[in-house]
Scaffold this motif. Structure first.
Motif, short mmCIF file in Angstrom:
data_model
loop_
_atom_site.label_atom_id
_atom_site.label_comp_id
_atom_site.label_asym_id
_atom_site.label_seq_id
_atom_site.Cartn_x
_atom_site.Cartn_y
_atom_site.Cartn_z
N GLU A 19 -4.43 -19.59 31.49
CA GLU A 19 -3.59 -18.54 32.24
C GLU A 19 -2.82 -19.30 33.27
N LYS A 20 -1.60 -19.79 32.75
CA LYS A 20 -0.73 -21.01 33.45
C LYS A 20 0.77 -20.52 33.46
N SER A 21 1.34 -21.53 33.98
CA SER A 21 2.81 -21.37 34.00
C SER A 21 3.45 -22.93 33.69
N TRP A 32 5.58 -18.36 31.53
CA TRP A 32 4.17 -17.73 32.02
C TRP A 32 3.58 -17.45 30.80
N TYR A 33 2.38 -17.86 30.73
CA TYR A 33 1.51 -17.28 29.29
C TYR A 33 -0.10 -17.02 29.83
N THR A 34 -0.60 -16.60 28.82
CA THR A 34 -2.00 -16.33 28.69
C THR A 34 -2.69 -16.40 27.27
N GLY A 44 3.45 -14.71 26.35
CA GLY A 44 4.03 -15.33 27.15
C GLY A 44 5.53 -14.83 27.63
N LYS A 59 0.48 -10.67 36.08
CA LYS A 59 -0.65 -9.95 35.63
C LYS A 59 -0.82 -10.37 34.38
N ARG A 60 -2.17 -10.94 33.97
CA ARG A 60 -2.52 -11.22 32.60
C ARG A 60 -3.63 -10.47 32.09
N GLU A 62 -6.38 -10.80 29.25
CA GLU A 62 -6.97 -11.80 28.09
C GLU A 62 -5.73 -12.44 27.36
N ASP A 63 -5.71 -12.32 25.94
CA ASP A 63 -4.53 -12.95 25.27
C ASP A 63 -3.60 -11.97 24.52
N ILE A 66 0.75 -9.65 29.11
CA ILE A 66 1.37 -10.28 30.31
C ILE A 66 2.32 -9.56 30.97
#
Length: 202
Positions: A19-21, A32-34, A44, A59-60, A62-63, A66
């Motif tokens: 969970e990063k950017s 931004w992705y998850t 993303g 806000k995220r 799971e996968d 986002i």
């Protein structure tokens, strides 16, 4: 994105873990992705240099979900990238996805704009029968059960499937093609009250 003058893009099947950017490219784009598994799923949102500093919340879930919120002038704009479970996965996985989508929508005040860009893995079909308020009448193929879920979700939150609202050549409607298999499974949704700002979609 630069060539087509796209400021914000929703991505699915990114397959990035975490969970990063991060900054991408040489022109100041930010992603931004998850994601959980390098082999599947992941979503993303990419924002260009002009708007990345307008992002105030991320806000995220799971996968598969986002959301990025931006403040641009006086407008609060929510961008949601969604990747629905594929046909063949269990009903419990599909139900959880739509429950999570409900949660995201219910967290967004009615006076804020919403744009959902998603691979929703359902066929809403060419006909807008029973869903005239949210389906523009320019879809593709036949509706299936997953497409029914998309239309019911749109109806619940008064959202328009923007890329069913413009008459297009078949090649501009179809979003997946492999051999003899063709389908429209990628959609852009926004509140019906913002229909006037959707000038075109394919």
């Amino acid at each position: 994105m630069i060539r087509r003058r796209v400021n914000i893009a929703c991505l699915q099947e990114t397959k990035w873990v975490g969970e990063k950017s991060r900054e991408i490219g040489s022109t100041g784009f930010k992603l931004w992705y998850t994601g959980i598994d390098r082999k599947c799923n992941g979503v993303g949102i990419v924002v260009d240099n002009d708007y990345k500093d307008k992002v105030v919340e991320v806000k995220r879930m799971e996968d598969r979900l986002i959301l990025v919120k931006l403040i641009i002038g006086d407008e609060k704009i929510n961008i949601l990238s969604a990747y629905a479970p594929q046909v063949g996965l269990s009903e419990s996985i599909k139900r959880k996805f739509w429950d999570d989508m409900d949660g995201f929508m219910q967290s967004i005040p009615l006076d804020e704009k919403v744009f959902i860009g998603g691979d929703l893995n359902g066929h809403v079909g060419a006909s807008n029968d029973r869903f005239e308020r949210v389906h523009g009448g320019f879809g593709y193929g036949n509706r299936n059960e997953e497409g029914e879920s998309i239309l019911e979700f749109a109806s619940t939150y008064d959202l328009l499937l923007a890329n069913t609202s413009f008459k297009k050549r078949e090649s501009h409607i179809i979003t997946f093609s492999s051999g003899h298999n063709k389908s429209q499974i990628d959609f852009l949704l926004t509140r019906k009250i913002d229909r006037k700002i959707c000038r075109d979609a394919k």
